[in-house]
Design an enzyme around this catalytic site. Sequence first.
Site, short mmCIF file in Angstrom:
data_model
loop_
_atom_site.label_atom_id
_atom_site.label_comp_id
_atom_site.label_asym_id
_atom_site.label_seq_id
_atom_site.Cartn_x
_atom_site.Cartn_y
_atom_site.Cartn_z
N CYS A 40 39.24 121.80 49.25
CA CYS A 40 38.73 122.39 48.01
C CYS A 40 39.50 123.63 47.57
O CYS A 40 39.69 124.57 48.35
CB CYS A 40 37.26 122.73 48.19
SG CYS A 40 36.55 123.49 46.72
N CYS A 94 25.87 117.64 35.19
CA CYS A 94 25.87 118.06 36.59
C CYS A 94 26.56 119.42 36.69
O CYS A 94 27.73 119.55 36.33
CB CYS A 94 26.65 117.05 37.44
SG CYS A 94 26.14 115.35 37.16
N CYS A 105 21.47 117.88 36.87
CA CYS A 105 21.83 117.80 38.28
C CYS A 105 22.53 119.10 38.63
O CYS A 105 23.18 119.71 37.77
CB CYS A 105 22.78 116.62 38.52
SG CYS A 105 23.36 116.50 40.23
N CYS A 155 34.54 130.83 47.00
CA CYS A 155 33.51 130.27 47.89
C CYS A 155 33.81 130.60 49.35
O CYS A 155 34.93 130.41 49.82
CB CYS A 155 33.44 128.76 47.69
SG CYS A 155 32.12 128.01 48.67
N CYS A 173 21.41 113.08 45.29
CA CYS A 173 22.74 112.56 44.98
C CYS A 173 23.62 112.95 46.16
O CYS A 173 23.81 114.14 46.42
CB CYS A 173 23.25 113.18 43.68
SG CYS A 173 24.97 112.78 43.34
N ARG A 203 28.82 106.29 41.97
CA ARG A 203 29.73 106.95 41.02
C ARG A 203 31.16 106.96 41.55
O ARG A 203 31.42 107.50 42.63
CB ARG A 203 29.27 108.38 40.71
CG ARG A 203 30.13 109.04 39.61
CD ARG A 203 29.52 110.32 39.06
NE ARG A 203 28.10 110.15 38.90
CZ ARG A 203 27.18 110.69 39.70
NH1 ARG A 203 27.53 111.49 40.66
NH2 ARG A 203 25.91 110.45 39.50
N CYS A 206 35.92 124.34 53.22
CA CYS A 206 36.21 122.91 53.01
C CYS A 206 37.71 122.75 52.76
O CYS A 206 38.24 123.34 51.81
CB CYS A 206 35.42 122.38 51.82
SG CYS A 206 33.67 122.80 51.91
S1 SF4 Z 1 33.50 122.11 48.28
FE1 SF4 Z 1 34.49 124.04 47.61
S2 SF4 Z 1 32.94 125.03 46.35
FE2 SF4 Z 1 31.87 123.46 47.54
S3 SF4 Z 1 31.18 124.48 49.40
FE3 SF4 Z 1 33.21 123.65 49.90
S4 SF4 Z 1 34.65 125.30 49.45
FE4 SF4 Z 1 32.72 125.83 48.43
#
Ligand code: SF4
Length: 310
Positions: free
Chosen positions: A56, A93, A124, A49, A184, A256, A53
């Site tokens: 993550c 989901c 979802c 990705c 959500c 949740r 974040c």
């Molecule tokens: S949470 Fe992870 S998968 Fe989702 S946008 Fe951020 S880096 Fe990408």
Amino acid sequence: MLTTTKEDISIIYEQPFLELVSKARSIHQQNFVDDIELCQLVSVKTGGCPEDCSYCSQSNSNQSEIKVNPLLPLDEVEKVVLEAKTKGVKRVCMGAGYKTPNTSALSRVNEYIGVIKKHGLESCATLGSLTMDQANELKAAGLDYYNHNIDTSPEYYSQVITTRTFQDRVDTLTNVGIAGIKVCCGGILGLGESRADRVSFIHALTCLPTAPDSIPINMLVKVPGTKLANVEDLDKFELVRVIATVRILFPKTRIRLSAGRLELSELEQSMCFMSGANSIFYGEKLLTTDNNHQDSDKNLISKLGINANG
Ligand code: SF4
């Protein structure tokens, strides 16, 4: 919902703990019978990705070791859907690590939605940012819910993610709501945010363009190789305070208790249910981290004497 200021929310949040839980419980009982909604997560496309974040493992910016998977074949998703149905799950989901899905990814997700609906479950998806056209396309394919978390407070947001803004999130949520897909939207606690940030996060939820039908509250799962791998643990009383405050402000919305449940004892989870949480992810795997064993969940639900999937 009536306009509620951060100060109002802070007064609710900071009241003595037992009074807060008791108030939330009473509002919960006025609006719900005691039950737990079971949802199943499936990572339809994992890793790679471009967003950063900091919590993550799927972000290209983090050093975590995860297996990168392109979009799953349709029959694999159908297998998950059939298993979910057998287990009594209500909603499937689908998560995919994208900044925004391209045309072919969206077409594939539309096919997944068709399979979920064919077997009579709710669908979802969480696929990153959506334009109005993309949201309309998902609605036309039969999508019931779109998950797009605001994660934390607007003030703390740039400490956690720099590749998009808080307003970008709200823009997608606006498109989702206009398209007629249920929203959500929740966040993650334990990112190093302050109590004021948690109050501001809840306030931001009350200001969303479309009120959420489902609010996931996650507790950070610290994954080695991510920037937040060594952040200080969240005091679990704060988790309960957030859930109780959200229940008071969103009396009819499903809350949740999402990622991080493995870190909670049965009694700590029960305290969260007592305070208003009434939905969980069921199944041993979340997107990339582990979840509670379903036999333990069945056991806990039975100890509590409540029904699953009301
Ligand atoms: S949470 Fe992870 S998968 Fe989702 S946008 Fe951020 S880096 Fe990408």
